[in-house]
Write a protein that holds these residues in place. Structure first.
Motif, PDB file in Angstrom:
ATOM      1  N   ARG A 134       4.648   0.032 -18.742  1.00  0.00           N
ATOM      2  CA  ARG A 134       3.687   0.165 -19.803  1.00  0.00           C
ATOM      3  C   ARG A 134       4.123   1.705 -20.595  1.00  0.00           C
ATOM      4  NH1 ARG A 134      -0.440  -1.776 -16.242  1.00  0.00           N
ATOM      5  NH2 ARG A 134      -1.297   0.300 -16.086  1.00  0.00           N
TER       6      ARG A 134
ATOM      7  N   ARG B 232       9.737  -8.963 -12.599  1.00  0.00           N
ATOM      8  CA  ARG B 232       8.720  -8.615 -13.750  1.00  0.00           C
ATOM      9  C   ARG B 232       9.591  -9.283 -14.975  1.00  0.00           C
ATOM     10  NH1 ARG B 232       5.477  -7.745 -10.585  1.00  0.00           N
ATOM     11  NH2 ARG B 232       3.955  -6.321 -10.323  1.00  0.00           N
TER      12      ARG B 232
ATOM     13  N   ASP C 296       3.707  -1.785 -12.589  1.00  0.00           N
ATOM     14  CA  ASP C 296       3.190  -2.160 -13.886  1.00  0.00           C
ATOM     15  C   ASP C 296       2.828  -0.756 -14.973  1.00  0.00           C
ATOM     16  OD1 ASP C 296       3.552  -4.632 -13.424  1.00  0.00           O
ATOM     17  OD2 ASP C 296       1.393  -5.016 -12.900  1.00  0.00           O
ATOM     18  N   ALA C 297       2.401   0.241 -14.208  1.00  0.00           N
ATOM     19  CA  ALA C 297       2.076   1.397 -15.180  1.00  0.00           C
ATOM     20  C   ALA C 297       3.469   1.997 -15.625  1.00  0.00           C
ATOM     21  CB  ALA C 297       1.408   2.295 -14.150  1.00  0.00           C
ATOM     22  N   LYS C 298       4.431   2.155 -15.007  1.00  0.00           N
ATOM     23  CA  LYS C 298       5.694   2.471 -15.459  1.00  0.00           C
ATOM     24  C   LYS C 298       6.539   1.682 -16.658  1.00  0.00           C
ATOM     25  CE  LYS C 298       7.336   4.779 -11.348  1.00  0.00           C
ATOM     26  NZ  LYS C 298       8.486   4.915 -10.041  1.00  0.00           N
TER      27      LYS C 298
ATOM     28  N   ASP D 109       7.435   1.053  -5.477  1.00  0.00           N
ATOM     29  CA  ASP D 109       6.132   1.333  -6.082  1.00  0.00           C
ATOM     30  C   ASP D 109       5.394   0.335  -5.479  1.00  0.00           C
ATOM     31  OD1 ASP D 109       6.243   2.962  -8.942  1.00  0.00           O
ATOM     32  OD2 ASP D 109       7.991   1.726  -9.003  1.00  0.00           O
ATOM     33  N   THR D 110       3.973   0.511  -5.887  1.00  0.00           N
ATOM     34  CA  THR D 110       3.005  -0.683  -5.563  1.00  0.00           C
ATOM     35  C   THR D 110       3.265  -1.392  -6.652  1.00  0.00           C
ATOM     36  OG1 THR D 110       1.145   0.278  -6.413  1.00  0.00           O
ATOM     37  CG2 THR D 110       1.577   0.739  -4.180  1.00  0.00           C
ATOM     38  N   ASP D 111       2.608  -2.850  -6.899  1.00  0.00           N
ATOM     39  CA  ASP D 111       2.760  -3.690  -8.064  1.00  0.00           C
ATOM     40  C   ASP D 111       1.870  -2.932  -9.310  1.00  0.00           C
ATOM     41  OD1 ASP D 111       3.900  -6.156  -7.567  1.00  0.00           O
ATOM     42  OD2 ASP D 111       2.562  -6.178  -5.885  1.00  0.00           O
ATOM     43  N   ASP D 112       0.574  -2.073  -8.753  1.00  0.00           N
ATOM     44  CA  ASP D 112      -0.002  -1.460  -9.835  1.00  0.00           C
ATOM     45  C   ASP D 112       0.991  -0.391 -10.598  1.00  0.00           C
ATOM     46  OD1 ASP D 112      -2.176  -3.195  -9.630  1.00  0.00           O
ATOM     47  OD2 ASP D 112      -3.148  -1.693  -8.409  1.00  0.00           O
ATOM     48  N   SER D 113       1.657   0.563  -9.632  1.00  0.00           N
ATOM     49  CA  SER D 113       2.255   1.661 -10.236  1.00  0.00           C
ATOM     50  C   SER D 113       3.586   1.345 -10.991  1.00  0.00           C
ATOM     51  CB  SER D 113       2.682   2.514  -9.228  1.00  0.00           C
ATOM     52  OG  SER D 113       3.604   2.236  -8.359  1.00  0.00           O
TER      53      SER D 113
ATOM     54  N   GLN E 217       0.963  -1.271  -0.151  1.00  0.00           N
ATOM     55  CA  GLN E 217       0.185   0.041  -0.175  1.00  0.00           C
ATOM     56  C   GLN E 217       0.783   1.070   0.011  1.00  0.00           C
ATOM     57  OE1 GLN E 217      -3.389  -0.118  -0.233  1.00  0.00           O
ATOM     58  NE2 GLN E 217      -3.362  -2.509  -0.074  1.00  0.00           N
TER      59      GLN E 217
ATOM     60  N   ARG F 253       4.856 -12.399 -13.885  1.00  0.00           N
ATOM     61  CA  ARG F 253       5.012 -11.415 -12.877  1.00  0.00           C
ATOM     62  C   ARG F 253       5.216 -12.451 -11.749  1.00  0.00           C
ATOM     63  NH1 ARG F 253       0.741  -9.334 -15.182  1.00  0.00           N
ATOM     64  NH2 ARG F 253       0.604  -7.070 -15.317  1.00  0.00           N
TER      65      ARG F 253
END
Length: 245
Positions: free
Chosen positions: A175, A240, A171-173, A165-169, A149, A184
């Motif tokens: 992309r 990743r 992955d956003a970087k 990062d979080t996992d989501d952020s 979190q 993953r």
């Protein structure tokens, strides 16, 4: 994860690994990335060379190149694998900004492996730079600090200013850098525990050295191990496997 650097290097000198990870992580990455037996691989930030042998085992008809900005690690990794001609270690940096070798100088590469060092230059800038070093179909596999979190102040503080990062952020970087995530995973607790066991054993061996700076580094290393044990469900290294789109 900073502290007095003189004491830090005294504690870490000669350790088999400079961060959490296992040979199984490397083998998983090579399999998921479909690394060919004739593959050309670069380990960016190879440290003392703990992953070079495992990578070389996956490319028995290929080559592995280790890059690290620290001459002491280059020497240690070279001595560690002196009898394996398919492994070469050179002094280099991830982006080449200090005039040292970047991965593009040793490409084209079927795999770039970077265990825990991509945050130095940042996920986005590193992936953007490394694209030109990849052969068609080549992959980048890296581990990077994450927290569960973003608003978990205690978990964030564990990284002491390192990029996270979080996992989501994360992955956003990836992309945003023009890559897709093909797999993953996460560095296992066993990989972390083995790393801290080695660090704490070294601290025990150095405990009798009467030097305030070293003792401060020993205290910080032990505190880091204790904090990780307490927070391990809230932070870690994401793994990743990514390819350019």
């Amino acid at each position: 994860m900073s502290g007095d650097m003189t004491g830090f290097w005294i504690i870490h000198n000669g350790l088999s690994r400079e961060g959490p990870g296992t040979p199984e992580d490397v083998a998983w990455a090579a399999e998921v990335a479909q690394l060919p037996k004739t593959g050309r691989v670069c380990d960016v930030g190879c440290g003392p060379g703990s992953d070079l042998g495992v990578l070389a085992d996956r490319v028995p008809q290929g080559h592995v190149i280790g890059l690290d900005p620290y001459l002491s690690f280059v020497v240690e990794a070279t001595l560690r694998h002196w009898d394996r001609p398919e492994i070469r270690v050179r002094r280099g940096s991830s982006l080449g900004g200090d005039g040292l070798m970047a991965p593009s100088d040793v490409g084209p590469l079927d795999l770039i492996w970077c265990a825990g060092a991509i945050y130095f230059d940042g996920v986005g800038p590193s992936l953007t730079s490394w694209r030109s070093a990849l052969a068609p179909g080549g992959s980048v596999v890296f581990s990077a600090p994450v927290v569960a979190q973003a608003d978990d102040a205690e978990a964030v503080a564990f990284w002491e200013g390192e990029a996270f990062d979080t996992d989501d952020s994360l992955d956003a970087k990836i992309r945003d850098a023009g890559y897709e995530v093909t797999a993953r995973s996460r560095v296992s607790d066993a990989g972390w525990q083995a790393y801290f066991d080695a660090v704490e054993a070294r601290c025990d061996a150095l405990d009798g050295v009467d030097d305030p700076e070293l003792q401060n580094a020993i205290t910080q290393s032990r505190q880091e191990a204790e904090t990780w044990s307490r927070l391990k469900d809230r932070l870690g290294y994401a793994l990743r496997v990514v390819r350019p789109i």
